[in-house]
Design a protein around this motif. Structure first.
Motif, PDB file in Angstrom:
ATOM      1  N   LYS A  63     -35.052 -38.210 -20.780  1.00 32.58           N
ATOM      2  CA  LYS A  63     -34.286 -39.214 -21.397  1.00 32.58           C
ATOM      3  C   LYS A  63     -34.878 -39.661 -22.919  1.00 32.58           C
ATOM      4  O   LYS A  63     -36.027 -39.953 -22.916  1.00 32.58           O
ATOM      5  CB  LYS A  63     -34.186 -40.523 -20.299  1.00 32.58           C
ATOM      6  CG  LYS A  63     -33.378 -41.395 -21.005  1.00 32.58           C
ATOM      7  CD  LYS A  63     -33.116 -42.505 -20.008  1.00 32.58           C
ATOM      8  CE  LYS A  63     -31.793 -43.576 -20.355  1.00 32.58           C
ATOM      9  NZ  LYS A  63     -31.434 -44.728 -19.570  1.00 32.58           N
ATOM     10  N   VAL A  64     -33.930 -39.708 -23.952  1.00 28.82           N
ATOM     11  CA  VAL A  64     -34.540 -40.073 -25.093  1.00 28.82           C
ATOM     12  C   VAL A  64     -33.753 -41.209 -25.423  1.00 28.82           C
ATOM     13  O   VAL A  64     -34.166 -41.555 -26.702  1.00 28.82           O
ATOM     14  CB  VAL A  64     -34.351 -38.743 -26.064  1.00 28.82           C
ATOM     15  CG1 VAL A  64     -35.152 -37.652 -25.643  1.00 28.82           C
ATOM     16  CG2 VAL A  64     -32.619 -38.289 -25.970  1.00 28.82           C
ATOM     17  N   GLY A  65     -32.794 -41.651 -24.813  1.00 27.57           N
ATOM     18  CA  GLY A  65     -32.334 -42.979 -25.115  1.00 27.57           C
ATOM     19  C   GLY A  65     -31.043 -43.489 -24.495  1.00 27.57           C
ATOM     20  O   GLY A  65     -30.614 -42.632 -23.631  1.00 27.57           O
ATOM     21  N   ASP A  66     -30.411 -44.513 -24.785  1.00 24.01           N
ATOM     22  CA  ASP A  66     -29.423 -45.115 -23.867  1.00 24.01           C
ATOM     23  C   ASP A  66     -27.801 -44.789 -24.720  1.00 24.01           C
ATOM     24  O   ASP A  66     -27.866 -44.480 -25.879  1.00 24.01           O
ATOM     25  CB  ASP A  66     -29.473 -46.584 -23.700  1.00 24.01           C
ATOM     26  CG  ASP A  66     -30.643 -46.900 -22.826  1.00 24.01           C
ATOM     27  OD1 ASP A  66     -30.748 -46.079 -21.718  1.00 24.01           O
ATOM     28  OD2 ASP A  66     -31.724 -47.667 -23.089  1.00 24.01           O
ATOM     29  N   ILE A  67     -26.788 -44.927 -24.007  1.00 24.30           N
ATOM     30  CA  ILE A  67     -25.516 -44.983 -24.525  1.00 24.30           C
ATOM     31  C   ILE A  67     -24.908 -46.417 -24.533  1.00 24.30           C
ATOM     32  O   ILE A  67     -25.434 -47.367 -23.835  1.00 24.30           O
ATOM     33  CB  ILE A  67     -24.808 -44.138 -23.894  1.00 24.30           C
ATOM     34  CG1 ILE A  67     -24.362 -44.454 -22.363  1.00 24.30           C
ATOM     35  CG2 ILE A  67     -25.134 -42.682 -23.833  1.00 24.30           C
ATOM     36  CD1 ILE A  67     -23.397 -43.692 -21.660  1.00 24.30           C
ATOM     37  N   ASN A  68     -23.978 -46.863 -25.436  1.00 23.15           N
ATOM     38  CA  ASN A  68     -23.202 -48.133 -25.220  1.00 23.15           C
ATOM     39  C   ASN A  68     -21.797 -47.762 -24.954  1.00 23.15           C
ATOM     40  O   ASN A  68     -21.152 -47.159 -25.809  1.00 23.15           O
ATOM     41  CB  ASN A  68     -23.527 -48.933 -26.766  1.00 23.15           C
ATOM     42  CG  ASN A  68     -25.072 -49.174 -26.770  1.00 23.15           C
ATOM     43  OD1 ASN A  68     -25.687 -49.838 -25.772  1.00 23.15           O
ATOM     44  ND2 ASN A  68     -25.702 -48.654 -27.803  1.00 23.15           N
ATOM     45  N   PHE A  69     -21.240 -48.507 -24.282  1.00 17.18           N
ATOM     46  CA  PHE A  69     -19.743 -48.349 -24.004  1.00 17.18           C
ATOM     47  C   PHE A  69     -19.054 -49.010 -24.881  1.00 17.18           C
ATOM     48  O   PHE A  69     -19.420 -50.208 -25.545  1.00 17.18           O
ATOM     49  CB  PHE A  69     -19.348 -48.882 -22.277  1.00 17.18           C
ATOM     50  CG  PHE A  69     -19.914 -47.817 -21.360  1.00 17.18           C
ATOM     51  CD1 PHE A  69     -19.059 -46.624 -21.077  1.00 17.18           C
ATOM     52  CD2 PHE A  69     -21.055 -47.890 -20.710  1.00 17.18           C
ATOM     53  CE1 PHE A  69     -19.455 -45.848 -20.124  1.00 17.18           C
ATOM     54  CE2 PHE A  69     -21.176 -47.178 -19.784  1.00 17.18           C
ATOM     55  CZ  PHE A  69     -20.534 -45.967 -19.537  1.00 17.18           C
ATOM     56  N   LEU A  70     -18.025 -48.267 -25.463  1.00 10.42           N
ATOM     57  CA  LEU A  70     -16.954 -49.005 -26.487  1.00 10.42           C
ATOM     58  C   LEU A  70     -16.601 -50.302 -25.805  1.00 10.42           C
ATOM     59  O   LEU A  70     -16.121 -50.616 -24.721  1.00 10.42           O
ATOM     60  CB  LEU A  70     -15.987 -48.115 -26.704  1.00 10.42           C
ATOM     61  CG  LEU A  70     -16.369 -46.616 -27.397  1.00 10.42           C
ATOM     62  CD1 LEU A  70     -15.058 -45.781 -27.875  1.00 10.42           C
ATOM     63  CD2 LEU A  70     -17.314 -46.821 -28.549  1.00 10.42           C
ATOM     64  N   GLY A  71     -16.064 -51.223 -26.890  1.00  7.17           N
ATOM     65  CA  GLY A  71     -15.519 -52.487 -26.492  1.00  7.17           C
ATOM     66  C   GLY A  71     -14.000 -52.275 -26.246  1.00  7.17           C
ATOM     67  O   GLY A  71     -13.428 -51.273 -26.288  1.00  7.17           O
ATOM     68  N   ALA A  72     -13.504 -53.263 -25.649  1.00  9.77           N
ATOM     69  CA  ALA A  72     -12.001 -53.492 -25.384  1.00  9.77           C
ATOM     70  C   ALA A  72     -10.938 -53.092 -26.238  1.00  9.77           C
ATOM     71  O   ALA A  72     -10.183 -52.304 -26.159  1.00  9.77           O
ATOM     72  CB  ALA A  72     -11.467 -54.699 -24.429  1.00  9.77           C
ATOM     73  N   ASP A  73     -11.192 -53.620 -27.197  1.00 14.55           N
ATOM     74  CA  ASP A  73     -10.397 -53.491 -28.627  1.00 14.55           C
ATOM     75  C   ASP A  73     -10.361 -52.043 -29.090  1.00 14.55           C
ATOM     76  O   ASP A  73      -9.063 -51.701 -29.207  1.00 14.55           O
ATOM     77  CB  ASP A  73     -10.810 -54.741 -29.753  1.00 14.55           C
ATOM     78  CG  ASP A  73     -10.475 -55.854 -29.636  1.00 14.55           C
ATOM     79  OD1 ASP A  73      -9.603 -56.333 -28.530  1.00 14.55           O
ATOM     80  OD2 ASP A  73     -11.140 -56.596 -29.846  1.00 14.55           O
TER      81      ASP A  73
END
Length: 427
Positions: free
Chosen positions: A317-327
């Motif tokens: 593992k080299v990093g995290d992901i971020n889920f996109l916002g609702a808009d």
């Protein structure tokens, strides 16, 4: 539901178009930029057991969208499959069939060969799937695996292809048979990328090698010899010979000593040079044929049982992901709908391009996403932009094998119109 699923082993996505585009770009890799670029899949290849493919299939995938902005890569999917997966009683371990992992291949090799070398990047974005890594995020040095067997998926590319194209119920049209779509690549090209495997094979070949040998030969050599021979030699002797002489005016005969020369035989020796034959040996180098064995790489289609790679097996593992916002998800859903994508769910996430290490400036990748059961999938070729300042831009690494057929990646307007018409007729 996975019993006969491996859908579109990769709906190798058609190509990139921004929402505002109505016609296809030229046949080339999808170049990611700050705007969402959409890649649409076939709308009739997400097999769902007895239900079939199309609108009513829980596993139909409609498209993928990607963009790159300010060092951030964003990916979104439109499908009938939720982020958390689909309940299936036939799956004994968790009764759930979900998404596989996103696999990035920068190597130019086939997916299997890149996996064997641990050269893939992988993104686990669905925390409920059967990935081999413990958490969601971006992983490097990835080897991949197939999790279709435990998810009741198809055992081979060919089995999936035959079932979808010839036997599946098409819920869009009410007819028999779906349609695997690979965008700018043919089915054969997609199959080559997903199933090709390189192995080392022992082969025999005849070569010529130098061999030193001892040989005999007859030569003429000079030889000095002492020889005896008889020769005639002059010998001078003095003899008394009667000779008339004048004495007191008279001729008288007297014995007068006289020298006489005669030839006599004499034996002599001398040195002479003659040529004689002689047998000698010498070392000579000759070329001889020799059969040798060597290991050579052989690449061939290996459509073996449960060989489609759709999940991370190992990686760092080299990093995290971020889920996109609702808009942004709502905006993407509208974009997919405008291109014919009408899936129930739109899922999206982003990650730092810097997590890709040397492939962040710029790089060519082949990206695949197959569901856990391989009931459906997408595949595309993309060029990631450089994050370096102007004037420091390196040249992207060349795509070798993968340039094969993914080049097209084009979205054909007429094809999309046909799909829309098919859905209208189905309704």
């Amino acid at each position: 539901m996975k019993t006969q699923n491996i859908s579109k082993l990769l709906g190798i996505a058609t190509a990139a178009v921004c929402v505002s585009l109505a016609t296809a770009p030229t046949a080339q890799a999808q170049v990611l930029g700050p705007n969402w670029t959409y890649t649409m899949d076939s709308f009739a290849d997400g097999n769902d057991g007895g239900t079939g493919v199309g609108l009513k299939s829980n596993y139909e995938m409609y498209g993928m969208a990607m963009k790159a902005q300010d060092g951030i890569i964003s990916i979104a999917f439109n499908a009938n499959l939720a982020l958390t997966g689909q309940y299936e009683s036939s799956v004994s371990d968790d009764h759930n069939i979900g998404w596989g992992d996103v696999l990035f291949n920068f190597s130019g090799k086939s997916l299997k060969d890149a996996s064997a070398a641990g050269e893939l990047f992988g993104i686990r974005f669905a925390g409920t799937n059967d990935s081999g890594v413990a958490s969601t995020g971006v992983f490097s040095g990835v080897t991949a695996q197939n999790v279709a067997k435990q998810n009741s998926g198809f055992s081979s590319f060919s089995q999936y292809q035959n079932t979808v194209n010839n036997n599946a119920n098409n819920t869009n049209t009410g007819t028999k048979g779906g349609q695997i779509g690979y965008g700018g690549a043919t089915v054969d090209e997609a199959k080559t990328y997903l199933t090709s495997k390189t192995t080392m094979k022992t082969v025999s070949k005849v070569i010529e090698v130098p061999v030193v040998k001892t040989v005999s030969k007859v030569i003429q050599v000079p030889v000095v010899k002492t020889v005896t021979k008889t020769v005639k030699v002059p010998v001078t002797t003095t003899v008394n010979k009667p000779t008339q002489v004048m004495v007191n005016g008279k001729k008288v005969t007297q014995m007068v000593p006289t020298q006489v020369t005669t030839l006599v035989n004499k034996t002599v020796t001398e040195q002479v040079t003659v040529m004689e034959k002689k047998t000698v040996t010498e070392q000579v180098t000759v070329m001889e044929k020799k059969t040798v064995q060597e290991q050579v790489p052989v690449t061939a289609i290996d459509d073996s049982s449960y060989g489609q790679l759709n999940s991370i097996k190992t990686g760092t593992k080299v990093g995290d992901i971020n889920f996109l916002g609702a808009d942004e998800i709502a905006s993407l859903a509208t974009g997919f709908k405008g291109l014919g994508g009408i899936g129930k769910y739109t899922v999206g996430f982003s990650f730092s391009q810097s997590l890709l290490g040397k492939f962040m400036n710029p790089a060519n990748a082949v990206i695949t996403l197959l569901e856990e059961c391989t009931n459906d999938g997408m595949m595309l070729k993309a060029t990631l932009p450089s994050t370096l300042p102007p004037g420091e831009q390196p040249v992207p690494e060349p795509m070798t094998m993968i340039g094969m057929a993914l080049g097209g990646l084009g979205l054909v307007k007429g094809k999309m119109n046909q799909r829309r018409a098919a859905r209208v007729n189905a309704n």
